[in-house]
Design a protein around this motif. Sequence first.
Motif, PDB file in Angstrom:
ATOM      1  N   THR A 278       0.221  -1.206   0.207  1.00 49.00           N
ATOM      2  CA  THR A 278      -0.184   0.041  -0.237  1.00 49.00           C
ATOM      3  C   THR A 278       1.196   1.684  -0.094  1.00 49.00           C
ATOM      4  OG1 THR A 278       0.107   0.225   2.296  1.00 49.00           O
ATOM      5  CG2 THR A 278      -1.527  -1.107   1.227  1.00 49.00           C
TER       6      THR A 278
ATOM      7  N   GLN B  44       0.085   5.346  -0.200  1.00 47.78           N
ATOM      8  CA  GLN B  44      -0.604   7.072  -0.130  1.00 47.78           C
ATOM      9  C   GLN B  44      -0.473   8.064  -1.513  1.00 47.78           C
ATOM     10  OE1 GLN B  44      -3.337   7.389   2.648  1.00 47.78           O
ATOM     11  NE2 GLN B  44      -3.663   8.518   1.387  1.00 47.78           N
TER      12      GLN B  44
ATOM     13  N   GLN C 299      -6.069   4.838   0.190  1.00 51.45           N
ATOM     14  CA  GLN C 299      -4.553   4.721  -0.227  1.00 51.45           C
ATOM     15  C   GLN C 299      -4.854   3.988  -1.398  1.00 51.45           C
ATOM     16  OE1 GLN C 299      -2.638   2.323   3.022  1.00 51.45           O
ATOM     17  NE2 GLN C 299      -3.841   1.223   3.317  1.00 51.45           N
TER      18      GLN C 299
ATOM     19  N   ASN D 264      -7.852   1.925  -5.619  1.00 53.39           N
ATOM     20  CA  ASN D 264      -7.672   2.693  -5.068  1.00 53.39           C
ATOM     21  C   ASN D 264      -8.910   2.388  -3.637  1.00 53.39           C
ATOM     22  OD1 ASN D 264      -5.657   4.326  -6.028  1.00 53.39           O
ATOM     23  ND2 ASN D 264      -7.938   4.815  -7.713  1.00 53.39           N
TER      24      ASN D 264
END
Length: 120
Positions: free
Chosen positions: A93, A95, A103, A119
């Motif tokens: 993952t 951001q 994230q 997403n």
Amino acid sequence: MEIFNSQPGFCPVCGSILPPLNTVGNVVCYNCKKEFHPEVFGAQDVDYTIHFNSYDPERVFGKNKSNSDDEAEGPVVERKCSKCGHMQMSYATLQLRSADEGQTVFFTCLKCKFKESENS
């Protein structure tokens, strides 16, 4: 001179978090520069080790890569690969969007190494 009624690990003068306890010597507050004896941490046994990832260029650039189905690049989840239909994928993952949005999850098929993103 104590201004704050502080908890162990916090500076009794300014209230800032103190740096990690060294094995020898006193602790110096980053903020107010006051020096304290290790007792400022209270009666705790501080013992930790920091492990860094090793860099193996052969693995990064694929020169020593095996074709094993069990070789995962992260945690494994049950998710159907949209390319080959295999039911296990690893994920990572990041951001990538603004902090108030979810994230981005990157999935990699354990069988064919197909990559896809979602997403959340």
